[in-house]
Design a protein around this motif. Structure first.
Motif, PDB file in Angstrom:
ATOM      1  N   GLY A   1      46.112  60.030  32.679  1.00 18.42           N
ATOM      2  CA  GLY A   1      45.053  60.745  32.348  1.00 18.42           C
ATOM      3  C   GLY A   1      43.522  60.078  32.256  1.00 18.42           C
ATOM      4  N   TYR A   2      43.713  58.430  32.705  1.00 19.93           N
ATOM      5  CA  TYR A   2      42.646  57.845  32.486  1.00 19.93           C
ATOM      6  C   TYR A   2      42.265  57.151  34.086  1.00 19.93           C
ATOM      7  CZ  TYR A   2      43.214  57.986  27.484  1.00 19.93           C
ATOM      8  OH  TYR A   2      43.347  58.144  26.352  1.00 19.93           O
ATOM      9  N   LYS A   3      41.123  56.676  33.930  1.00 20.58           N
ATOM     10  CA  LYS A   3      40.687  56.044  35.512  1.00 20.58           C
ATOM     11  C   LYS A   3      40.457  54.623  34.842  1.00 20.58           C
ATOM     12  CE  LYS A   3      38.464  59.919  37.970  1.00 20.58           C
ATOM     13  NZ  LYS A   3      37.230  60.406  38.333  1.00 20.58           N
ATOM     14  N   TRP A   4      41.181  53.645  35.554  1.00 24.66           N
ATOM     15  CA  TRP A   4      41.509  52.410  35.263  1.00 24.66           C
ATOM     16  C   TRP A   4      40.781  51.148  36.256  1.00 24.66           C
ATOM     17  CZ3 TRP A   4      43.994  51.024  30.560  1.00 24.66           C
ATOM     18  CH2 TRP A   4      44.790  51.840  30.044  1.00 24.66           C
ATOM     19  N   CYS A   5      40.163  50.243  35.522  1.00 24.82           N
ATOM     20  CA  CYS A   5      39.631  49.065  36.418  1.00 24.82           C
ATOM     21  C   CYS A   5      40.224  47.788  36.191  1.00 24.82           C
ATOM     22  CB  CYS A   5      38.048  49.138  36.441  1.00 24.82           C
ATOM     23  SG  CYS A   5      37.293  50.602  36.400  1.00 24.82           S
ATOM     24  N   HIS A   6      39.650  46.795  36.629  1.00 27.43           N
ATOM     25  CA  HIS A   6      40.116  45.667  36.164  1.00 27.43           C
ATOM     26  C   HIS A   6      39.043  44.791  35.764  1.00 27.43           C
ATOM     27  CE1 HIS A   6      42.844  46.937  39.663  1.00 27.43           C
ATOM     28  NE2 HIS A   6      43.866  46.807  38.836  1.00 27.43           N
ATOM     29  N   MET A   7      39.496  43.707  34.877  1.00 30.49           N
ATOM     30  CA  MET A   7      38.581  42.781  34.267  1.00 30.49           C
ATOM     31  C   MET A   7      39.005  41.432  34.415  1.00 30.49           C
ATOM     32  SD  MET A   7      36.697  42.805  30.558  1.00 30.49           S
ATOM     33  CE  MET A   7      38.119  42.263  29.653  1.00 30.49           C
ATOM     34  N   LEU A   8      38.244  40.437  35.042  1.00 29.81           N
ATOM     35  CA  LEU A   8      38.678  39.270  35.398  1.00 29.81           C
ATOM     36  C   LEU A   8      37.505  38.166  34.630  1.00 29.81           C
ATOM     37  CD1 LEU A   8      39.585  40.880  37.938  1.00 29.81           C
ATOM     38  CD2 LEU A   8      40.732  38.660  38.273  1.00 29.81           C
ATOM     39  N   ALA A   9      37.686  36.927  34.942  1.00 30.26           N
ATOM     40  CA  ALA A   9      36.828  36.066  34.341  1.00 30.26           C
ATOM     41  C   ALA A   9      36.960  34.558  35.143  1.00 30.26           C
ATOM     42  CB  ALA A   9      36.749  35.844  33.072  1.00 30.26           C
ATOM     43  N   ASP A  10      35.832  33.793  34.914  1.00 34.21           N
ATOM     44  CA  ASP A  10      36.206  32.449  35.670  1.00 34.21           C
ATOM     45  C   ASP A  10      37.221  31.447  34.811  1.00 34.21           C
ATOM     46  OD1 ASP A  10      34.103  32.758  37.277  1.00 34.21           O
ATOM     47  OD2 ASP A  10      32.504  32.334  35.998  1.00 34.21           O
ATOM     48  N   SER A  11      37.606  31.712  33.658  1.00 35.08           N
ATOM     49  CA  SER A  11      38.802  31.054  33.080  1.00 35.08           C
ATOM     50  C   SER A  11      39.319  32.184  32.037  1.00 35.08           C
ATOM     51  CB  SER A  11      38.248  29.885  32.263  1.00 35.08           C
ATOM     52  OG  SER A  11      37.534  30.491  30.948  1.00 35.08           O
ATOM     53  N   LEU A  12      40.824  31.922  31.993  1.00 38.15           N
ATOM     54  CA  LEU A  12      41.586  32.699  31.132  1.00 38.15           C
ATOM     55  C   LEU A  12      40.841  32.592  29.627  1.00 38.15           C
ATOM     56  CD1 LEU A  12      45.233  31.703  32.386  1.00 38.15           C
ATOM     57  CD2 LEU A  12      44.113  33.756  32.512  1.00 38.15           C
ATOM     58  N   GLN A  13      40.411  31.647  29.039  1.00 34.60           N
ATOM     59  CA  GLN A  13      39.939  31.390  27.755  1.00 34.60           C
ATOM     60  C   GLN A  13      38.590  32.567  27.677  1.00 34.60           C
ATOM     61  OE1 GLN A  13      38.985  27.728  26.322  1.00 34.60           O
ATOM     62  NE2 GLN A  13      37.716  28.279  24.783  1.00 34.60           N
ATOM     63  N   GLU A  14      37.734  32.559  28.545  1.00 33.74           N
ATOM     64  CA  GLU A  14      36.706  33.271  28.682  1.00 33.74           C
ATOM     65  C   GLU A  14      37.255  34.781  28.735  1.00 33.74           C
ATOM     66  OE1 GLU A  14      33.290  30.691  30.943  1.00 33.74           O
ATOM     67  OE2 GLU A  14      34.307  32.092  31.926  1.00 33.74           O
ATOM     68  N   LEU A  15      37.956  35.129  29.439  1.00 37.60           N
ATOM     69  CA  LEU A  15      38.530  36.408  29.683  1.00 37.60           C
ATOM     70  C   LEU A  15      39.170  36.872  28.278  1.00 37.60           C
ATOM     71  CD1 LEU A  15      39.347  38.683  31.492  1.00 37.60           C
ATOM     72  CD2 LEU A  15      41.250  37.666  32.200  1.00 37.60           C
ATOM     73  N   HIS A  16      39.932  36.198  27.553  1.00 35.28           N
ATOM     74  CA  HIS A  16      40.547  36.620  26.300  1.00 35.28           C
ATOM     75  C   HIS A  16      39.639  36.676  25.338  1.00 35.28           C
ATOM     76  CE1 HIS A  16      44.538  36.535  28.068  1.00 35.28           C
ATOM     77  NE2 HIS A  16      44.461  35.136  28.143  1.00 35.28           N
ATOM     78  N   GLU A  17      38.573  35.733  25.230  1.00 31.24           N
ATOM     79  CA  GLU A  17      37.616  35.844  24.294  1.00 31.24           C
ATOM     80  C   GLU A  17      36.801  37.013  24.445  1.00 31.24           C
ATOM     81  OE1 GLU A  17      35.482  31.970  24.645  1.00 31.24           O
ATOM     82  OE2 GLU A  17      37.321  30.890  23.190  1.00 31.24           O
ATOM     83  N   PHE A  18      36.245  37.257  25.694  1.00 30.23           N
ATOM     84  CA  PHE A  18      35.602  38.559  25.854  1.00 30.23           C
ATOM     85  C   PHE A  18      36.257  39.867  25.634  1.00 30.23           C
ATOM     86  CE2 PHE A  18      33.301  41.570  28.635  1.00 30.23           C
ATOM     87  CZ  PHE A  18      32.178  41.401  28.237  1.00 30.23           C
ATOM     88  N   ALA A  19      37.652  39.917  25.850  1.00 30.55           N
ATOM     89  CA  ALA A  19      38.389  40.996  25.629  1.00 30.55           C
ATOM     90  C   ALA A  19      38.391  41.037  23.853  1.00 30.55           C
ATOM     91  CB  ALA A  19      39.688  40.662  26.262  1.00 30.55           C
ATOM     92  N   ALA A  20      38.477  40.082  23.419  1.00 26.05           N
ATOM     93  CA  ALA A  20      38.603  40.277  21.944  1.00 26.05           C
ATOM     94  C   ALA A  20      37.031  40.664  21.279  1.00 26.05           C
ATOM     95  CB  ALA A  20      38.951  38.992  21.345  1.00 26.05           C
ATOM     96  N   LEU A  21      36.357  40.137  21.900  1.00 29.68           N
ATOM     97  CA  LEU A  21      34.802  40.521  21.401  1.00 29.68           C
ATOM     98  C   LEU A  21      34.545  41.917  21.655  1.00 29.68           C
ATOM     99  CD1 LEU A  21      31.753  39.769  20.774  1.00 29.68           C
ATOM    100  CD2 LEU A  21      31.468  39.655  23.302  1.00 29.68           C
ATOM    101  N   ILE A  22      34.931  42.699  22.587  1.00 34.56           N
ATOM    102  CA  ILE A  22      34.802  44.199  22.770  1.00 34.56           C
ATOM    103  C   ILE A  22      36.010  44.767  22.399  1.00 34.56           C
ATOM    104  CG2 ILE A  22      33.150  43.565  24.581  1.00 34.56           C
ATOM    105  CD1 ILE A  22      35.132  44.620  26.735  1.00 34.56           C
ATOM    106  N   GLU A  23      37.000  44.161  21.953  1.00 31.20           N
ATOM    107  CA  GLU A  23      38.212  44.970  21.276  1.00 31.20           C
ATOM    108  C   GLU A  23      39.122  45.645  22.295  1.00 31.20           C
ATOM    109  OE1 GLU A  23      36.174  47.457  18.322  1.00 31.20           O
ATOM    110  OE2 GLU A  23      35.984  45.586  16.784  1.00 31.20           O
ATOM    111  N   ILE A  24      39.415  44.800  23.361  1.00 29.59           N
ATOM    112  CA  ILE A  24      40.327  45.184  24.386  1.00 29.59           C
ATOM    113  C   ILE A  24      41.674  44.970  23.658  1.00 29.59           C
ATOM    114  CG2 ILE A  24      41.258  45.280  26.568  1.00 29.59           C
ATOM    115  CD1 ILE A  24      38.304  45.158  27.317  1.00 29.59           C
TER     116      ILE A  24
END
Length: 96
Positions: free
Chosen positions: A14-37
């Protein structure tokens, strides 16, 4: 910090999904936490490490500075993240 979101809109549950990546895993996880994913949306064992995000989450990510990226850029990031993840796993296994 550079975070990227693709233009995919894969329909699932029931949703439309995309992908989120980053230049590093640390950046990816920190950003995901920041926007509460939720970390359960991180796909470590997929063909490349990434977060699945809904179109709504993608919009929030862009509001917080994520960059809508071409397929070429997404693939470039995906390859780097995959190498980084494999290196982390190898280091962790070497410590045991």
């Amino acid at each position: 910090m550079a975070i990227y979101v693709d233009f995919m809109q894969i329909e699932f549950k029931g949703y439309k999904w995309c992908h989120m990546l980053a230049d590093s895993l640390q950046e990816l996880h920190e950003f995901a936490a920041l926007i509460e994913i939720n970390t359960r949306l991180f796909h470590r064992d997929a063909s490349y490490p990434h977060y699945d995000v809904t179109v709504q989450m993608r919009k929030k990510a862009i509001e917080y500075g994520a960059i809508p990226a071409s397929r070429k850029k997404i693939i470039e990031c995906a390859k780097k993240l995959k190498i980084e993840l494999h290196e982390q796993i190898a280091r962790a296994e070497g410590c045991e």
